[in-house]
Design a protein around this motif. Sequence first.
Motif, PDB file in Angstrom:
ATOM      1  N   ILE A 265       0.814  -1.105  -0.035  1.00  0.00           N
ATOM      2  CA  ILE A 265       0.037  -0.028  -0.022  1.00  0.00           C
ATOM      3  C   ILE A 265       0.949   1.122  -0.062  1.00  0.00           C
ATOM      4  O   ILE A 265       2.087   1.241   0.346  1.00  0.00           O
ATOM      5  CB  ILE A 265      -1.011   0.072   1.366  1.00  0.00           C
ATOM      6  CG1 ILE A 265      -0.255   0.340   2.686  1.00  0.00           C
ATOM      7  CG2 ILE A 265      -1.908  -1.187   1.188  1.00  0.00           C
ATOM      8  CD1 ILE A 265      -1.119   0.583   3.794  1.00  0.00           C
ATOM      9  N   ALA A 266       0.314   2.313  -0.317  1.00  0.00           N
ATOM     10  CA  ALA A 266       0.660   3.688  -0.360  1.00  0.00           C
ATOM     11  C   ALA A 266      -0.218   4.590   0.334  1.00  0.00           C
ATOM     12  O   ALA A 266      -1.476   4.348  -0.201  1.00  0.00           O
ATOM     13  CB  ALA A 266       1.348   4.247  -1.760  1.00  0.00           C
TER      14      ALA A 266
ATOM     15  N   ALA B 106      -1.709   6.827  -8.955  1.00  0.00           N
ATOM     16  CA  ALA B 106      -2.283   5.711  -8.587  1.00  0.00           C
ATOM     17  C   ALA B 106      -2.497   5.011  -9.787  1.00  0.00           C
ATOM     18  O   ALA B 106      -2.369   3.689 -10.019  1.00  0.00           O
ATOM     19  CB  ALA B 106      -3.729   5.632  -7.825  1.00  0.00           C
ATOM     20  N   ALA B 107      -2.824   5.532 -10.926  1.00  0.00           N
ATOM     21  CA  ALA B 107      -2.894   4.917 -12.499  1.00  0.00           C
ATOM     22  C   ALA B 107      -1.494   4.410 -12.684  1.00  0.00           C
ATOM     23  O   ALA B 107      -1.539   3.535 -13.770  1.00  0.00           O
ATOM     24  CB  ALA B 107      -3.705   6.128 -13.280  1.00  0.00           C
TER      25      ALA B 107
ATOM     26  N   ARG C 277      -1.855  -0.645  -3.575  1.00  0.00           N
ATOM     27  CA  ARG C 277      -3.355  -0.006  -3.439  1.00  0.00           C
ATOM     28  C   ARG C 277      -2.868   1.175  -2.873  1.00  0.00           C
ATOM     29  O   ARG C 277      -2.283   1.497  -1.712  1.00  0.00           O
ATOM     30  CB  ARG C 277      -3.734  -1.003  -2.389  1.00  0.00           C
ATOM     31  CG  ARG C 277      -5.076  -0.349  -1.756  1.00  0.00           C
ATOM     32  CD  ARG C 277      -5.345  -1.424  -0.427  1.00  0.00           C
ATOM     33  NE  ARG C 277      -6.608  -0.656   0.324  1.00  0.00           N
ATOM     34  CZ  ARG C 277      -6.796  -1.040   1.558  1.00  0.00           C
ATOM     35  NH1 ARG C 277      -5.885  -1.883   2.280  1.00  0.00           N
ATOM     36  NH2 ARG C 277      -7.915  -0.491   2.216  1.00  0.00           N
ATOM     37  N   HIS C 278      -3.577   2.509  -3.216  1.00  0.00           N
ATOM     38  CA  HIS C 278      -3.325   3.722  -2.848  1.00  0.00           C
ATOM     39  C   HIS C 278      -4.552   4.160  -2.095  1.00  0.00           C
ATOM     40  O   HIS C 278      -5.714   3.953  -2.076  1.00  0.00           O
ATOM     41  CB  HIS C 278      -3.378   4.957  -4.050  1.00  0.00           C
ATOM     42  CG  HIS C 278      -2.036   4.822  -4.716  1.00  0.00           C
ATOM     43  ND1 HIS C 278      -1.596   3.773  -5.315  1.00  0.00           N
ATOM     44  CD2 HIS C 278      -1.166   5.848  -4.379  1.00  0.00           C
ATOM     45  CE1 HIS C 278      -0.450   4.069  -5.749  1.00  0.00           C
ATOM     46  NE2 HIS C 278      -0.013   5.195  -5.316  1.00  0.00           N
TER      47      HIS C 278
ATOM     48  N   CYS D  21      -8.252   4.971  -5.838  1.00  0.00           N
ATOM     49  CA  CYS D  21      -7.907   4.989  -4.514  1.00  0.00           C
ATOM     50  C   CYS D  21      -9.028   4.682  -3.755  1.00  0.00           C
ATOM     51  O   CYS D  21     -10.205   4.876  -3.948  1.00  0.00           O
ATOM     52  CB  CYS D  21      -7.316   6.459  -4.156  1.00  0.00           C
ATOM     53  SG  CYS D  21      -5.865   7.021  -5.271  1.00  0.00           S
ATOM     54  N   ASP D  22      -8.737   4.223  -2.501  1.00  0.00           N
ATOM     55  CA  ASP D  22      -9.776   4.250  -1.358  1.00  0.00           C
ATOM     56  C   ASP D  22      -9.333   5.621  -0.536  1.00  0.00           C
ATOM     57  O   ASP D  22      -8.283   5.978  -0.485  1.00  0.00           O
ATOM     58  CB  ASP D  22      -9.032   3.223  -0.283  1.00  0.00           C
ATOM     59  CG  ASP D  22      -9.175   1.572  -0.937  1.00  0.00           C
ATOM     60  OD1 ASP D  22      -9.882   1.428  -1.994  1.00  0.00           O
ATOM     61  OD2 ASP D  22      -8.558   0.821  -0.510  1.00  0.00           O
TER      62      ASP D  22
END
Length: 250
Positions: A22-23, A48-49, A55-56, A85-86
């Motif tokens: 994750i980031a 993110a793309a 996982r951002h 992103c979340d």
Amino acid sequence: MPKKAGTKLVPFPEPPAVPPDIAVVAIGDVHGRLDLLVPVLDRIERRAAQTAGIRHIVVSLGDLIDRGPDSSGVIERMMAGVAGCDLVVLRGNHEDALLGFLDEKPIGDAWRSFFGAEAFLQSYGIASRQNFREEKAMPQLREDLLAAMPQAHIDFLRSLPSHAVFGDYFFVHAGVRPGVSLAEQEERDLVWIRDEFLNSKQRFEKKIVHGHTPVRKPDFNRNRINLDTKAYASGKLTAALFEGTAVTIF
């Protein structure tokens, strides 16, 4: 709630880290500055793309509203999410005070008088009134605001959590109470605390990432990181990227 007798609070490891898959990008207090928020979110979406397999997660540290010119627009933009992103938006003391005003709680008086409410009201098309800080104006002002704010905006603000945890980091608006385990923190402290937290040298179970108290530049301390760079006045909205053990201004 104080910690139980004999409870040992194990501090976070050095260096703290987030999981390798994750980031996390944490964003400081926005305070109605949609013009600053949009380019930050655009940069995050592009990253993110372009970053496969990671996982951002975007964490807004609260205080989306008040003081700056477009609280309504900031809420609408956050409700739209961040592509790829979340998104976690935390409750700040300004959101807490606004909801107190809507719910006819005593904190509503502080929001109306001291929290930059006039800019918030104007963002919903409620004309500035010289007497809006007077007690007798409160019922009509509340009625006007409830009529002007989309219910979806109110529901969104009511849904905001007080904190989030990723890896060795605890993300929160204001801070935490020293000597109390993170699991036993009171929500009011997470949203409102200031001096007791800022003056503490305690290494908590997680490294704390927060806003709430304006600083000229991001403030990196042994036990905490402050990302509130007073965007509404400085024109500088700070975001930090957490990836592995690295932390960089984004």
